[in-house]
Design a protein around this motif. Structure first.
Motif, PDB file in Angstrom:
ATOM      1  N   THR A   7       0.849  -1.189   0.000  1.00 30.41           N
ATOM      2  CA  THR A   7       0.000   0.000   0.000  1.00 30.41           C
ATOM      3  C   THR A   7       0.882   1.236   0.000  1.00 30.41           C
ATOM      4  OG1 THR A   7      -1.928   1.046   1.019  1.00 30.41           O
ATOM      5  CG2 THR A   7      -0.221   0.261   2.518  1.00 30.41           C
ATOM      6  N   ARG A   8       0.278   2.389  -0.090  1.00 33.03           N
ATOM      7  CA  ARG A   8       1.044   3.631  -0.141  1.00 33.03           C
ATOM      8  C   ARG A   8       1.577   4.005   1.251  1.00 33.03           C
ATOM      9  NH1 ARG A   8      -4.264   5.319  -0.930  1.00 33.03           N
ATOM     10  NH2 ARG A   8      -5.145   6.662   0.681  1.00 33.03           N
ATOM     11  N   CYS A  60      -2.814   6.584   8.685  1.00 36.40           N
ATOM     12  CA  CYS A  60      -3.746   6.441   7.567  1.00 36.40           C
ATOM     13  C   CYS A  60      -4.923   7.398   7.726  1.00 36.40           C
ATOM     14  CB  CYS A  60      -4.251   5.002   7.475  1.00 36.40           C
ATOM     15  SG  CYS A  60      -5.294   4.486   8.859  1.00 36.40           S
ATOM     16  N   CYS A 213      -3.801   8.452 -10.422  1.00 35.41           N
ATOM     17  CA  CYS A 213      -2.979   7.298 -10.079  1.00 35.41           C
ATOM     18  C   CYS A 213      -3.579   6.075 -10.761  1.00 35.41           C
ATOM     19  CB  CYS A 213      -2.909   7.120  -8.558  1.00 35.41           C
ATOM     20  SG  CYS A 213      -4.510   6.791  -7.767  1.00 35.41           S
ATOM     21  N   TYR A 254      -5.689   0.262  -1.977  1.00 30.82           N
ATOM     22  CA  TYR A 254      -5.934   1.699  -1.887  1.00 30.82           C
ATOM     23  C   TYR A 254      -6.954   2.023  -0.804  1.00 30.82           C
ATOM     24  CZ  TYR A 254      -3.189   2.764  -6.025  1.00 30.82           C
ATOM     25  OH  TYR A 254      -2.137   2.932  -6.905  1.00 30.82           O
ATOM     26  N   TYR A 286       3.064   7.011  -2.730  1.00 32.57           N
ATOM     27  CA  TYR A 286       1.737   7.152  -3.324  1.00 32.57           C
ATOM     28  C   TYR A 286       1.913   7.591  -4.767  1.00 32.57           C
ATOM     29  CZ  TYR A 286      -3.266   8.456  -3.452  1.00 32.57           C
ATOM     30  OH  TYR A 286      -4.609   8.553  -3.739  1.00 32.57           O
TER      31      TYR A 286
END
Length: 297
Positions: A7-8, A60, A213, A254, A286
């Motif tokens: 994940t980012r 997050c 993105c 995401y 990201y």
């Protein structure tokens, strides 16, 4: 889970489905069916899952949706209090006012939580599907807000300018028009020539640029000094890719969902997340970036 998670940086956005319903029946809402039976819904279990996600990714973003988050301010407050201040918090709402909940109640709630709530995303559609609170309430809110509007099927394009002029009168307002994401595909996510909404907006407002993105994108405009974005996103939130550096295939997340019963899902399509595996998630920068134009000053 078929592959390890990636994940980012900061962690995937965690969307919380509040454990109580709304009285609305918006035709594009895909969540309504989940609220037909409230058996097993639990704010306490949701709070447990919030703590779990905070422990794994303490920076997050959290998003409250539903249902209607503002339909039960006491329960919403309990869930908000569970989220540490290291997180950004967003709330999707119609901002309902009723005989049981006044405008002053809503304003007071935002005052109490102004150090906790990053932004309130307020649904105001061109075709009115719900009873709306007064526009004057918006500028009384103690936190930033944004107007969200889904342009659904055959929306009345002649109503775009009157709609924008309506909110131009509200101090602090910005607008996000949203494509019906149930109809978004990887093939049309970045389509410009065949996108009716984009072409309609380019006729009435100066286009300033595009960011995006793998999963979503935003076309940006300036309408008489008011920020205007046209947002598109895919109807799922997992991208499967093989990293050319290490040859490992990852499930790239995401969005993560906390459902009404506290279950944690890794996608909007009903996939339960392997929480223990997510504790070992690999982070990447990201990939959201400006593709055309430049960021609004």
């Amino acid at each position: 889970m078929k592959h390890p998670y990636k994940t980012r940086e900061g962690g995937a956005t965690v969307t919380i489905f509040v454990p109580y319903d709304c009285k609305n029946h918006c035709p594009f809402c895909i969540n309504k069916g989940e609220y037909a039976d409230l058996t097993g819904f639990s704010a306490e279990k949701i709070c447990q899952s919030i703590r779990t996600m905070d422990a794994i990714t303490p920076y997050c973003d959290f998003v409250f949706t539903g249902g209607e988050p503002f339909a039960n301010l006491e329960s919403l407050q309990m869930m908000l209090d569970t989220i540490p201040t290291t997180h950004k918090v967003y709330i999707n709402t119609t901002l309902p006012v009723s005989e049981h909940q006044s405008e002053d109640d809503i304003v007071a709630f935002t005052e109490r939580n102004k150090d906790k709530i990053t932004c309130i995303n307020i649904s105001r559609h061109m075709q009115r599907y719900v009873v709306e609170s007064n526009d004057a309430l918006l500028s009384r809110l103690a936190v930033p807000f944004r107007i969200n509007c889904v342009l659904f099927k055959d929306y009345p394009s002649e109503g775009l300018v009157p709609y924008l002029e309506r909110f131009l009168k509200v101090p602090g307002a910005s607008i996000q028009f949203r494509f019906d994401y149930t109809a978004t595909t990887p093939e049309n996510l970045y389509d410009q020539e065949g996108d009716r909404i984009l072409q309609d907006l380019k006729k009435i407002a100066p286009y300033t640029g595009l960011d995006g993105c793998r999963m979503r994108c935003g076309f940006h405009f300036d309408y008489k000094g008011m920020e205007l974005t046209y947002h598109k996103t895919l109807p799922y939130s997992t991208i499967v890719e093989t990293d050319p550096k290490d040859g490992v295939t990852y499930d790239i997340l995401y969005d993560i969902l906390i459902k009404q019963n506290g279950d944690i899902h890794s996608d909007w399509t009903g996939v339960l997340m392997d929480v223990d595996a997510y504790r070992k998630v690999v982070f990447e920068p990201y990939d959201l970036h400006w593709i055309e134009g430049s960021a609004r000053a």
